[in-house]
Design a protein around this motif. Structure first.
Motif, PDB file in Angstrom:
ATOM      1  N   GLU A  38       0.823  -1.209   0.000  1.00 56.39           N
ATOM      2  CA  GLU A  38       0.000   0.000   0.000  1.00 56.39           C
ATOM      3  C   GLU A  38       0.863   1.268   0.000  1.00 56.39           C
ATOM      4  O   GLU A  38       0.589   2.212  -0.729  1.00 56.39           O
ATOM      5  N   ASP A  39       1.876   1.289   0.825  1.00 61.50           N
ATOM      6  CA  ASP A  39       2.798   2.416   0.910  1.00 61.50           C
ATOM      7  C   ASP A  39       4.081   1.896   1.550  1.00 61.50           C
ATOM      8  O   ASP A  39       4.282   0.688   1.641  1.00 61.50           O
ATOM      9  N   ASP A  40       4.929   2.798   2.004  1.00 60.46           N
ATOM     10  CA  ASP A  40       6.202   2.377   2.601  1.00 60.46           C
ATOM     11  C   ASP A  40       6.041   1.620   3.907  1.00 60.46           C
ATOM     12  O   ASP A  40       6.969   0.953   4.357  1.00 60.46           O
ATOM     13  N   ASN A  41       4.870   1.721   4.532  1.00 58.90           N
ATOM     14  CA  ASN A  41       4.691   1.137   5.859  1.00 58.90           C
ATOM     15  C   ASN A  41       3.665   0.018   5.945  1.00 58.90           C
ATOM     16  O   ASN A  41       3.526  -0.594   6.994  1.00 58.90           O
ATOM     17  N   ASN A  42       2.908  -0.237   4.880  1.00 61.61           N
ATOM     18  CA  ASN A  42       1.807  -1.203   4.977  1.00 61.61           C
ATOM     19  C   ASN A  42       1.738  -2.135   3.778  1.00 61.61           C
ATOM     20  O   ASN A  42       1.990  -1.737   2.645  1.00 61.61           O
ATOM     21  N   ILE A  44      -1.005  -5.240   2.258  1.00 59.08           N
ATOM     22  CA  ILE A  44      -2.354  -5.803   2.414  1.00 59.08           C
ATOM     23  C   ILE A  44      -2.411  -7.162   1.733  1.00 59.08           C
ATOM     24  O   ILE A  44      -2.075  -7.294   0.552  1.00 59.08           O
ATOM     25  N   PHE A  45      -2.825  -8.166   2.492  1.00 57.78           N
ATOM     26  CA  PHE A  45      -3.021  -9.510   1.961  1.00 57.78           C
ATOM     27  C   PHE A  45      -4.493  -9.665   1.616  1.00 57.78           C
ATOM     28  O   PHE A  45      -5.352  -9.509   2.468  1.00 57.78           O
ATOM     29  N   LYS A  54      -4.441  -6.201   6.754  1.00 62.48           N
ATOM     30  CA  LYS A  54      -3.462  -5.124   6.612  1.00 62.48           C
ATOM     31  C   LYS A  54      -2.382  -5.325   7.665  1.00 62.48           C
ATOM     32  O   LYS A  54      -2.677  -5.538   8.842  1.00 62.48           O
ATOM     33  N   GLN A  55      -1.127  -5.265   7.224  1.00 59.27           N
ATOM     34  CA  GLN A  55      -0.015  -5.501   8.134  1.00 59.27           C
ATOM     35  C   GLN A  55       1.000  -4.381   7.980  1.00 59.27           C
ATOM     36  O   GLN A  55       1.394  -4.031   6.871  1.00 59.27           O
TER      37      GLN A  55
END
Length: 58
Positions: A38-42, A44-45, A54-55
């Motif tokens: 999703e972005d630099d920090n997340n 999504i499976f 979301k991890q």
């Protein structure tokens, strides 16, 4: 129709919790539809049953 729904719920009650200690490629193929960064920090499976997990990436 109601009977079928009731049967599905009954089957789910008998599931077994298992802790996996190693990566299982076959399991991965059967349950994961896609993985999205999703972005630099997340990440999504997307599971095949339409569940999304979301991890945060550490």
């Amino acid at each position: 129709m109601f009977f079928r729904k009731q049967q599905k719920n009954k089957v789910r009650k008998h599931s077994i919790d298992i802790i996996l200690t190693d990566f299982d490629e076959v399991l991965w193929i059967f349950i994961i539809d896609k993985v999205v960064i999703e972005d630099d920090n997340n990440i999504i499976f997307h599971l095949k049953d339409r569940t999304k997990i979301k991890q945060e990436i550490i």
